[in-house]
Design a protein around this motif. Structure first.
Motif, short mmCIF file in Angstrom:
data_model
loop_
_atom_site.label_atom_id
_atom_site.label_comp_id
_atom_site.label_asym_id
_atom_site.label_seq_id
_atom_site.Cartn_x
_atom_site.Cartn_y
_atom_site.Cartn_z
N ILE A 285 -10.10 4.47 -5.60
CA ILE A 285 -11.17 4.76 -6.55
C ILE A 285 -11.07 6.20 -7.04
CG2 ILE A 285 -13.65 4.88 -6.91
CD1 ILE A 285 -12.41 2.05 -6.68
N GLU A 286 -10.73 7.12 -6.14
CA GLU A 286 -10.55 8.51 -6.56
C GLU A 286 -9.41 8.65 -7.55
OE1 GLU A 286 -9.61 12.94 -4.64
OE2 GLU A 286 -10.04 11.23 -3.33
N MET A 287 -8.31 7.93 -7.31
CA MET A 287 -7.18 7.97 -8.23
C MET A 287 -7.56 7.41 -9.60
SD MET A 287 -4.06 6.54 -5.89
CE MET A 287 -3.64 7.27 -4.31
N LEU A 288 -8.23 6.28 -9.59
CA LEU A 288 -8.53 5.60 -10.85
C LEU A 288 -9.58 6.35 -11.67
CD1 LEU A 288 -8.64 1.82 -9.82
CD2 LEU A 288 -6.72 3.15 -10.73
N ARG A 289 -10.64 6.80 -11.01
CA ARG A 289 -11.75 7.40 -11.74
C ARG A 289 -11.60 8.90 -11.91
NH1 ARG A 289 -17.28 6.10 -9.34
NH2 ARG A 289 -17.90 6.76 -11.42
N GLY A 290 -10.93 9.54 -10.95
CA GLY A 290 -10.82 10.99 -11.01
C GLY A 290 -9.57 11.47 -11.70
N GLU A 291 -8.43 11.30 -11.04
CA GLU A 291 -7.19 11.86 -11.55
C GLU A 291 -6.77 11.24 -12.88
OE1 GLU A 291 -4.26 11.42 -8.51
OE2 GLU A 291 -5.56 12.22 -6.94
N GLN A 292 -6.88 9.92 -12.99
CA GLN A 292 -6.37 9.23 -14.18
C GLN A 292 -7.45 8.95 -15.22
OE1 GLN A 292 -3.26 8.48 -14.96
NE2 GLN A 292 -2.32 9.22 -13.09
N GLY A 293 -8.70 8.96 -14.81
CA GLY A 293 -9.77 8.68 -15.75
C GLY A 293 -9.69 7.29 -16.34
N ILE A 294 -9.33 6.33 -15.52
CA ILE A 294 -9.18 4.95 -15.99
C ILE A 294 -10.54 4.28 -16.08
CG2 ILE A 294 -8.26 2.67 -15.39
CD1 ILE A 294 -5.83 4.11 -14.24
N GLU A 295 -10.82 3.70 -17.21
CA GLU A 295 -12.08 2.99 -17.41
C GLU A 295 -11.89 1.50 -17.15
OE1 GLU A 295 -14.84 4.86 -20.65
OE2 GLU A 295 -12.85 4.61 -21.54
N CYS A 296 -12.82 0.92 -16.43
CA CYS A 296 -12.83 -0.52 -16.22
C CYS A 296 -14.22 -0.95 -15.79
CB CYS A 296 -11.79 -0.93 -15.17
SG CYS A 296 -12.00 -0.15 -13.56
N THR A 297 -14.49 -2.24 -15.88
CA THR A 297 -15.80 -2.74 -15.51
C THR A 297 -16.01 -2.75 -14.01
OG1 THR A 297 -15.92 -4.13 -17.48
CG2 THR A 297 -17.32 -4.77 -15.62
N SER B 292 0.81 -1.21 0.00
CA SER B 292 0.00 0.00 0.00
C SER B 292 0.85 1.26 0.00
CB SER B 292 -0.96 0.01 1.19
OG SER B 292 -0.26 0.05 2.42
N SER B 293 2.11 1.16 0.37
CA SER B 293 3.02 2.31 0.28
C SER B 293 3.28 2.70 -1.17
CB SER B 293 4.34 2.00 0.99
OG SER B 293 4.91 0.80 0.53
N SER B 294 2.91 1.82 -2.11
CA SER B 294 3.06 2.10 -3.54
C SER B 294 1.72 2.38 -4.22
CB SER B 294 3.74 0.92 -4.24
OG SER B 294 5.04 0.69 -3.73
N LEU B 295 0.68 2.67 -3.43
CA LEU B 295 -0.65 2.88 -4.00
C LEU B 295 -0.65 3.98 -5.07
CD1 LEU B 295 -3.65 1.98 -3.80
CD2 LEU B 295 -3.99 3.90 -2.24
N ASP B 296 0.10 5.04 -4.84
CA ASP B 296 0.13 6.15 -5.80
C ASP B 296 0.63 5.73 -7.17
OD1 ASP B 296 -0.78 7.75 -3.78
OD2 ASP B 296 1.13 8.78 -3.41
N GLU B 297 1.39 4.64 -7.24
CA GLU B 297 1.93 4.18 -8.51
C GLU B 297 0.94 3.36 -9.33
OE1 GLU B 297 5.67 2.15 -8.07
OE2 GLU B 297 6.19 3.30 -6.27
N ILE C 26 -7.69 1.19 1.68
CA ILE C 26 -7.18 1.86 0.48
C ILE C 26 -8.28 2.32 -0.47
CG2 ILE C 26 -5.04 0.53 0.56
CD1 ILE C 26 -6.24 -1.15 -1.80
N GLU C 27 -9.49 1.79 -0.33
CA GLU C 27 -10.48 1.92 -1.40
C GLU C 27 -10.85 3.37 -1.73
OE1 GLU C 27 -9.95 -1.99 -1.39
OE2 GLU C 27 -10.57 -0.99 0.47
N ASP C 28 -11.06 4.21 -0.73
CA ASP C 28 -11.46 5.59 -1.02
C ASP C 28 -10.45 6.29 -1.92
OD1 ASP C 28 -13.66 5.18 0.53
OD2 ASP C 28 -12.99 6.37 2.24
#
Length: 396
Positions: free
Chosen positions: A176-188, A143-148, A171-173
């Motif tokens: 999810i913010e990183m994936l959907r907000g900052e990076q705009g990563i799409e996934c199912t 989890s220390s590498s979550l930002d990566e 880690i979830e909050d």
């Protein structure tokens, strides 16, 4: 639902009421330089290739990824691809991955190992395929590498991709913010995984699995959940992850309906035993349960963890029947009594002077207790000591 990248991740399935004895038996470019030497060819060229990417193939990723590889080895239209870095990549390219395990040893030989130093190399190796999409991306980092994580997985994801993150802590909050907000990563869907395992990377490409092994997984985010709520999911999300692990017979698998509950249940072990181990300068779990004062302290931290967990569940609208029961702490203690001279992950990091999982494993839980108005004096003291070690040795 909580390896070991030079660490060991231990959890228990005690939330589910299973006896400790169960754990022992129950409890995966330039092609000339950046991939394995051979790849499987589909018997039917018109049949698309299913791809599974293992990002972070350390002690946890190599074990679970290797077990998945083992289960699909003879399936011509499925590929398991491993992301390995630095000396681990160099070693495994020539020697493969070797795993000794209480549930049966296995080796991924170098001529069958699909190994890549970057996730971009993974994508480049399949870009000419008629359907280059990755079905699953399994992340097994600390989890220390979550930002990566967002940058690592973005090249691999598409709206059809499912992402499983096997990692410690709440880690979830942020994830999810990183994936959907900052990076705009799409996934199912995004899943949270909790590995109930003692697994250690002895050297590059050499993994030892010595105890337990169960994997507990819940849904953190689902694109198909109509209300887009907290840890909501639909039946197809459950079916997809069950289908992935159903053929992986050596890995006992459990779907967790409520990921938030699963994370807190996992914390009932991590907070007292990882915490006390580090606060004492790095001691094994047998010394914690064998010392009357430390054993009492572990109970106190578990009491505070359960109270915080249930307040958090209530805040998110979950009914009392989904709260952590009081007997969780006793089951955790009984499980730890049978563990022997186990070295918790943060103890290994402290001794190796590597970054410790302080933020998501300890500080986030402490901050959440404060926001909920739950007094946690024993946990607060432990976290203060852990943060002092982190500052003193610069383990960030």
């Amino acid at each position: 639902m909580m390896a070991i990248h030079h660490q060991i991740v231990v959890l228990s399935i005690l939330l589910l009421g299973i006896a400790p004895a169960f754990f022992a038996s129950a409890f995966s470019l330039d092609l000339s330089t950046s991939s394995s030497k051979t790849q499987k060819t589909s018997a039917n060229n018109s049949e698309r290739t299913s791809r599974i990417a293992i990002v972070g193939a350390g002690a946890v990723g190599s074990y679970y990824g290797g077990r998945i590889w083992e289960s699909v080895r003879s399936v011509s239209n499925t590929e398991v691809m491993f992301h390995l870095r630095n000396e681990h990549y160099d070693h495994c390219l020539d020697n493969g991955i070797s795993v000794t395990s209480i549930d049966g040893d296995f080796v991924i030989p170098p001529d069958e190992l699909l190994a890549y130093p970057t996730t971009e190399d993974m994508v480049n190796s399949v870009k000419d395929d008629h359907d280059p999409a990755f079905d699953w991306v399994i992340v097994a980092l600390k989890s220390s590498s979550l930002d990566e994580v967002p940058e690592l997985i973005k090249p691999l994801t598409s709206p059809q991709t499912r992402v499983l993150v096997i990692m410690n802590g709440l880690i979830e909050d942020d994830l999810i913010e990183m994936l959907r907000g900052e990076q705009g990563i799409e996934c199912t869907a995004v899943y949270g995984g909790m590995a109930l395992i003692c697994s250690n990377r002895l050297s590059p490409g050499v993994i030892d699995h010595s105890y337990a092994g169960k994997l507990v997984v819940g849904v953190a985010y689902s694109a198909d959940a109509n209300d887009d709520g907290y840890c909501k999911w639909v039946e197809s999300d459950k079916k997809a992850i069950m289908d992935l692990f159903e053929p992986v017979k050596p890995v006992p698998f459990e779907f967790e309906d409520n990921l938030l509950r699963g994370r807190w249940w996992k914390n009932c072990w991590n907070l007292p035993f990882n915490g006390i181990s580090v606060a004492m300068g790095g001691i094994t779990t047998d010394r914690i349960v064998g010392d009357p004062s430390l054993r009492k302290l572990a109970y106190k931290v578990m009491d505070e963890t359960i109270e915080t967990a249930n307040a958090d569940l209530a805040k998110h609208g979950f009914p009392e029947e989904e709260f952590l029961p009081e007997d969780t702490k006793e089951k955790m203690m009984v499980f730890t009594d049978t563990m022997g001279e186990y070295k918790p992950s943060t103890m290994l990091d402290l001794h190796a002077r590597k970054p410790m999982e302080v933020k998501y494993l300890f500080k986030t839980a402490l901050d959440r207790a404060a926001n909920l108005g739950v007094p946690v004096p024993h946990l607060e003291t432990l976290v203060s000591q852990i943060e002092a070690f982190q500052r003193h040795y610069n383990l960030y």
